[in-house]
Design an enzyme around this catalytic site. Structure first.
Site, short mmCIF file in Angstrom:
data_model
loop_
_atom_site.label_atom_id
_atom_site.label_comp_id
_atom_site.label_asym_id
_atom_site.label_seq_id
_atom_site.Cartn_x
_atom_site.Cartn_y
_atom_site.Cartn_z
N THR A 15 24.64 -59.60 57.78
CA THR A 15 23.44 -60.31 58.21
C THR A 15 22.41 -60.42 57.10
O THR A 15 22.36 -59.58 56.21
CB THR A 15 22.80 -59.64 59.46
OG1 THR A 15 21.64 -60.37 59.84
CG2 THR A 15 22.42 -58.20 59.20
N ARG A 16 21.60 -61.51 57.18
CA ARG A 16 20.47 -61.68 56.26
C ARG A 16 19.21 -61.94 57.06
O ARG A 16 18.21 -62.40 56.55
CB ARG A 16 20.72 -62.83 55.28
CG ARG A 16 21.28 -64.10 55.89
CD ARG A 16 21.25 -65.24 54.92
NE ARG A 16 20.09 -66.05 55.17
CZ ARG A 16 20.06 -67.13 55.96
NH1 ARG A 16 21.15 -67.53 56.58
NH2 ARG A 16 18.97 -67.81 56.13
N HIS B 195 18.29 -58.73 66.70
CA HIS B 195 17.67 -58.60 68.01
C HIS B 195 18.75 -58.22 69.03
O HIS B 195 19.85 -57.86 68.65
CB HIS B 195 16.98 -59.92 68.37
CG HIS B 195 15.98 -60.34 67.35
ND1 HIS B 195 14.78 -59.67 67.17
CD2 HIS B 195 16.02 -61.30 66.40
CE1 HIS B 195 14.12 -60.24 66.18
NE2 HIS B 195 14.85 -61.22 65.69
N HIS C 98 22.28 -59.76 68.78
CA HIS C 98 23.13 -59.22 67.69
C HIS C 98 23.71 -57.86 68.08
O HIS C 98 24.84 -57.54 67.78
CB HIS C 98 22.32 -59.09 66.40
CG HIS C 98 21.66 -60.35 65.99
ND1 HIS C 98 20.33 -60.59 66.21
CD2 HIS C 98 22.16 -61.46 65.40
CE1 HIS C 98 20.02 -61.78 65.75
NE2 HIS C 98 21.11 -62.34 65.26
N ARG D 142 28.88 -67.98 64.25
CA ARG D 142 28.63 -69.41 64.15
C ARG D 142 27.87 -69.69 62.85
O ARG D 142 26.99 -68.93 62.49
CB ARG D 142 27.77 -69.82 65.35
CG ARG D 142 27.63 -71.27 65.54
CD ARG D 142 26.70 -71.54 66.71
NE ARG D 142 26.52 -72.97 66.86
CZ ARG D 142 25.68 -73.67 66.12
NH1 ARG D 142 24.93 -73.10 65.23
NH2 ARG D 142 25.60 -74.98 66.30
#
Ligand SMILES: Nc1ncnc2c1ncn2[C@@H]1O[C@H](COP(=O)(O)OS(=O)(=O)O)[C@@H](OP(=O)(O)O)[C@H]1O
Length: 574
Positions: free
Chosen positions: A199-200, A204, A207, A293
């Protein structure tokens, strides 16, 4: 046992070269040195610690061409991203670089010697081909393509590395695991199945749901593996994000997740990047890797279309499934179902089900305005961290930049506004009057075009720093040139709002009402190059406000400014 690394052996060059460290360090002092850029440093760190195994250096031409054209190193091993050391022709000439030479690679932040590179070859890449093959289009709307054409040097220097030192970090040191350290950590925890999450962005509830679902589906533990090197321009800084991940971690049941930081320089290369990310996670010991996605998507191209389809990255990893050696866990977007108060991937919900989501843009807007962020979307402890880094409008700094002739009334407006804002309270107010700046910051400067530019650039620097820290800045130089005002705007806007007010009091009036006699001295030739007398004033092209002290009172002008500020929410009460 953790997953075997890509290519079979973890290329931990730091561990490999440790016995020869003293000898290499001494040799490095005698060699020509190349100081690496931030991006090159990120790449170097992951070559040295084995994160990019099987690479042992920056790619030579054969490896580079293979990777660009068919995702393969010269020996046939799958690798999807060119990892190259770019230099300009001038630097190569200046340093006298040639094949066979040994050079030191140095850290730009502290001048430490990190590695020795033995040059294999120096070659000129076909950047257009690289852009098309690797990133899908030669379009500078893609950040990596822009970097390739505008920042990267025209030549690549390939060769193997010998490690001298690890890079020094001063932030979140305990969370920065090398592949070897992470493998050891999994071993210690007894984890044999680990699903990694790249992740970048802040994480929340959605996730957390997604990663727990992935863990459940594969009977695995979770590695939250965010990128803290370079991400997409405009992303939330990694300091804030890491505090978010730390706040989120206790929300996983029973210690089922670990947080490790990855010093990667992302390219936003969608499908190519997904394969690369999977390889990197495999090297860090993960057995599973989530590809969601629009994985590592760069956004829209110059025609306004997406560079890649939303699931292109998933198809790409699927294509190399057998060779990858890490199981890819594809995920559709996970969304909130308000009627059931639960989260689910969109492909697993019946048609016409009501869903809710808050986009990144919407979240940023809510943070900026201080509006509510609902509990179904995020955890209060996560929101708290985000709010600390995104103060509400009422706590944000800004700069009000008054420009106009001497004695146009800009100083009176500035002073009256300062008092007005002080009366309201809530923010400190700083004033940068033309004359004060001239005596305190720019006393050695004159009034040539060049010196005036420097003067305005200094004001912009100070105003920017103050704006960043939450101050209301009122600057009131003459600032007669559009170019300098534009540059000031650009510099300050990085940190907060910028308002340009043209105090357009006519020159005759400024002159007529001048009690200091400064215009008279200029007319007599005692002051040379005086704005309005024998030096030009360019009226601003796009001011936020135009006022005139011949026609308006200072009080009414201040009121106009207050109304303008109020309209942007900056004068809201906290
Ligand atoms: N040659 C010349 N041209 C213009 N102004 C001159 C000059 N020499 C001295 N002064 C006095 O210097 C004050 C500050 O000027 P600035 O720093 O605002 O000028 S600039 O923005 O850098 O162009 C400015 O005062 P204020 O306008 O009241 O701030 C001028 O009165």
């Amino acid at each position: 046992m953790a997953n075997p690394p890509h290519g079979g052996i973890l290329k931990d060059l730091i561990a490999r070269d440790l016995p020869r460290q003293a000898e290499l360090a001494a040799e490095a002092e005698t060699l020509t040195a190349i100081t690496l850029t931030e991006r090159q440093l990120c790449d170097l760190e992951l070559i040295l610690n084995g994160g990019f195994s099987p690479l042992e250096g920056f790619m030579n031409e054969a490896d580079y061409k293979g990777v660009v054209k068919e995702n393969r190193l010269a020996d046939g091993v799958l690798f999807s991203m060119p990892i190259t050391l770019d230099l300009s022709q001038e630097s190569i000439k200046e340093l006298g670089l040639k094949a066979g030479q040994r050079v030191t690679l140095r850290d730009l932040r502290d001048d430490r010697n990190l590695a020795i590179l033995t040059i294999d070859d120096i070659y000129k890449p076909d950047k257009v081909l690289e852009a098309r093959e690797v990133f899908g289009a030669d379009d500078e709307a893609h950040p990596a393509v822009k970097y390739l054409h505008r920042t990267a040097g025209d030549y690549y220097v390939g060769g193997k590395l010998e490690a001298i030192n690890r890079l020094q970090h001063y932030d979140f040191v305990d969370l920065r695991y090398t592949p070897a350290e992470l493998r050891l950590h999994f071993d210690k925890l007894g984890w044999t199945r680990v699903v990694a999450f790249q992740t970048r962005n802040p994480m929340h509830r959605a996730h957390r749901e997604l990663t727990v679902r992935a863990a459940r589906g594969h009977q695995a533990n979770v590695l939250i593996h965010p990128v803290v090197g370079l991400t997409k321009p405009g992303d939330i800084d990694h300091f804030t994000r890491v505090r978010v991940y730390k706040a989120l971690l206790p929300r996983y049941p029973n210690g089922m997740a670990v947080l490790g930081l990855l010093p990667l320089a992302m390219r936003m290369g969608g499908p190519r990047e997904a394969i690369w990310h999977a390889i990197i996670r495999k090297n860090h010991g993960a057995t599973h890797f989530i590809v969601g996605r629009d994985h590592a998507g760069p956004g829209k191209n110059s025609k306004g279309d997406d560079f890649y389809g939303p699931y292109d990255a998933q198809y790409a990893v699927e294509k190399y499934r057998d060779e990858l050696g890490i199981e890819v866990v594809p995920f559709q977007m996970v969304t909130y179902l308000p009627d059931k108060d639960e989260y689910a991937p969109i492909d697993q919900i019946p048609k016409d089900t009501r869903t809710l989501n808050i986009s990144g843009t919407e979240l940023r807007s809510r943070l900026r305005s201080g509006r509510e962020i609902p509990e179904w979307f995020s955890y209060p402890e996560v929101v708290k961290v985000l709010r600390e880094s995104h103060p509400a409008r009422a706590a944000q700094g800004f700069t009000l930049f008054l420009t106009g002739y001497t004695n146009s009334g800009k100083d009176q407006i500035a002073r009256a506004l300062q008092v007005t804002l002080n009366q309201q309270g809530g923010r400190s107010v700083s004033m940068l009057l033309g004359e004060t700046v001239r005596s305190e910051l720019s006393s050695e400067l004159g009034f040539s075009k060049e010196d005036r530019s420097k003067n305005i650039a200094r004001i912009a620097f100070v105003a920017g720093e103050l704006t960043r820290s939450g101050t209301a800045v009122i600057a009131a130089p003459i600032a007669p040139f559009e170019k300098d005002r534009e540059a000031a705007k650009e510099a300050i806007e990085k940190y907060g709002d910028f308002f340009l007010v043209h105090v357009a009091t006519p020159l005759e009036y400024c002159e007529k009402t001048d009690k200091r006699g400064i215009y008279a001295r200029a007319r007599k030739g005692e002051i040379k190059g005086f704005t309005g007398v024998d030096d030009p004033y360019e009226a601003p092209v796009k001011p936020n406000l135009v006022v005139d002290c011949e026609k308006q009172t200072v009080r009414s002008i201040v009121h106009q400014i207050v109304l303008m500020l109020e309209g942007t929410g900056l004068l809201d009460r906290l």
